[in-house]
Motif scaffolding. Structure first.
Motif, short mmCIF file in Angstrom:
data_model
loop_
_atom_site.label_atom_id
_atom_site.label_comp_id
_atom_site.label_asym_id
_atom_site.label_seq_id
_atom_site.Cartn_x
_atom_site.Cartn_y
_atom_site.Cartn_z
N ASN A 276 51.57 15.77 30.29
CA ASN A 276 51.72 14.84 31.40
C ASN A 276 52.03 15.56 32.70
N ARG A 277 52.74 16.68 32.59
CA ARG A 277 53.16 17.41 33.78
C ARG A 277 52.04 18.30 34.33
N ASP B 289 45.87 19.33 33.94
CA ASP B 289 44.70 20.13 34.29
C ASP B 289 44.66 21.46 33.56
N ASP C 228 55.02 6.28 26.57
CA ASP C 228 55.86 6.42 27.76
C ASP C 228 57.20 5.71 27.59
N ASP D 227 53.24 9.25 32.53
CA ASP D 227 52.75 8.34 33.56
C ASP D 227 51.58 8.88 34.36
N ASP D 228 51.02 10.02 33.94
CA ASP D 228 49.87 10.58 34.64
C ASP D 228 48.60 10.22 33.88
N ALA E 186 45.73 11.26 34.04
CA ALA E 186 44.90 12.41 33.72
C ALA E 186 45.20 12.95 32.33
N ALA E 187 46.43 12.78 31.87
CA ALA E 187 46.80 13.29 30.55
C ALA E 187 46.08 12.54 29.44
#
Length: 241
Positions: A88-89, A92, A107, A177-178, A180-181
């Motif tokens: 999540n952090r 990329d 989450d 909460d991202d 992209a993950a």
């Protein structure tokens, strides 16, 4: 060449991967297996303030310090919470998430939410003289042994690396909460054949967060499969690289 980052579970250290690392490196892959704060060579740093966020900082720090990309991030057991949070952090930088007989949170959940039996460990710690420390699980009668390890020499090796776990690690929630993950592919590896009463895993949804079919593999092994069946585990991990 693929890059594998192997994250140990509760009470263990990076040493637990010692039989898997050379098998992956011999196949040409880059492998890192750090010990989380308060474990292994940093056991002296264990304090009540060490928690899930500390572990996420540890693993994220390894990725950023080495400028790793397209990482195959493997979390064993409790470290399912750690790798989820790391993804999540820095989504990329993660190419694949592997949940190795691991807790799989959503989450806002804590370890207690994912596996409620851990609440009894916190309660036992609260009744002790060191309420912030959770000692390793005890050895069980055969065929379960110590985290599924039954060979006497192997049990002694594993027992020698075990340390207490801070309660804070079990009480801190994950933050996922991202969006992209969610795109990161996942593989779930389940150790089967030596299940322990009272410890249950959540069913894996049929569809991954990225919309593709779930990928679930099985190993005939106790929980510490990297100790008992390292060749089989390494072979399975190599299929993901």
């Amino acid at each position: 060449m693929s890059t594998y980052l192997l994250v140990h579970g509760a009470w263990h250290s990076g040493e637990v991967w010692d039989r898997v690392v050379p098998l992956l490196t011999a196949a040409g892959h880059r492998v890192l297996a750090p010990s989380l704060t308060g474990h292994g060579d940093t056991a002296h740093l264990l304090t009540p303030d060490v928690g899930l966020d500390t572990y996420v900082d540890d693993v994220t720090g390894v990725i950023l310090a080495a400028d790793l990309t397209d990482v195959i991030l493997v979390g064993h057991s409790f470290a399912g919470l750690v790798v989820s949070s790391v993804a999540n952090r820095v989504p990329d930088r993660i190419g694949h998430l592997v949940y190795l007989d691991a807790m799989v949170p959503v989450d806002g959940e804590t370890a207690v939410d994912v596996m409620p039996i851990t609440a009894t460990l916190i309660e036992a710690a609260a009744a002790s003289g060191t309420p912030w420390r959770i000692p390793p699980l005890p050895e069980l009668p055969a065929p379960h042994g110590l985290f599924g390890v039954t060979d006497p020499d192997d049990r002694a090796w594993v027992r020698g690396m075990l340390v207490d776990e801070p309660v804070r690690a079990y009480r801190q929630p994950v933050r996922l909460d991202d969006p992209a993950a969610a795109a990161i592919p996942r593989t779930h590896i389940h150790c089967v054949g030596l299940e322990v009463d009272g410890i249950t895993r959540r069913p894996v949804p049929a569809t991954q967060p990225n919309g593709t079919p779930a990928q679930v593999r099985e190993l005939r092994s106790g929980h510490d499969c990297m100790v008992t069946v390292p060749d089989e585990l390494a072979a399975l991990l190599r299929t993901l690289g």
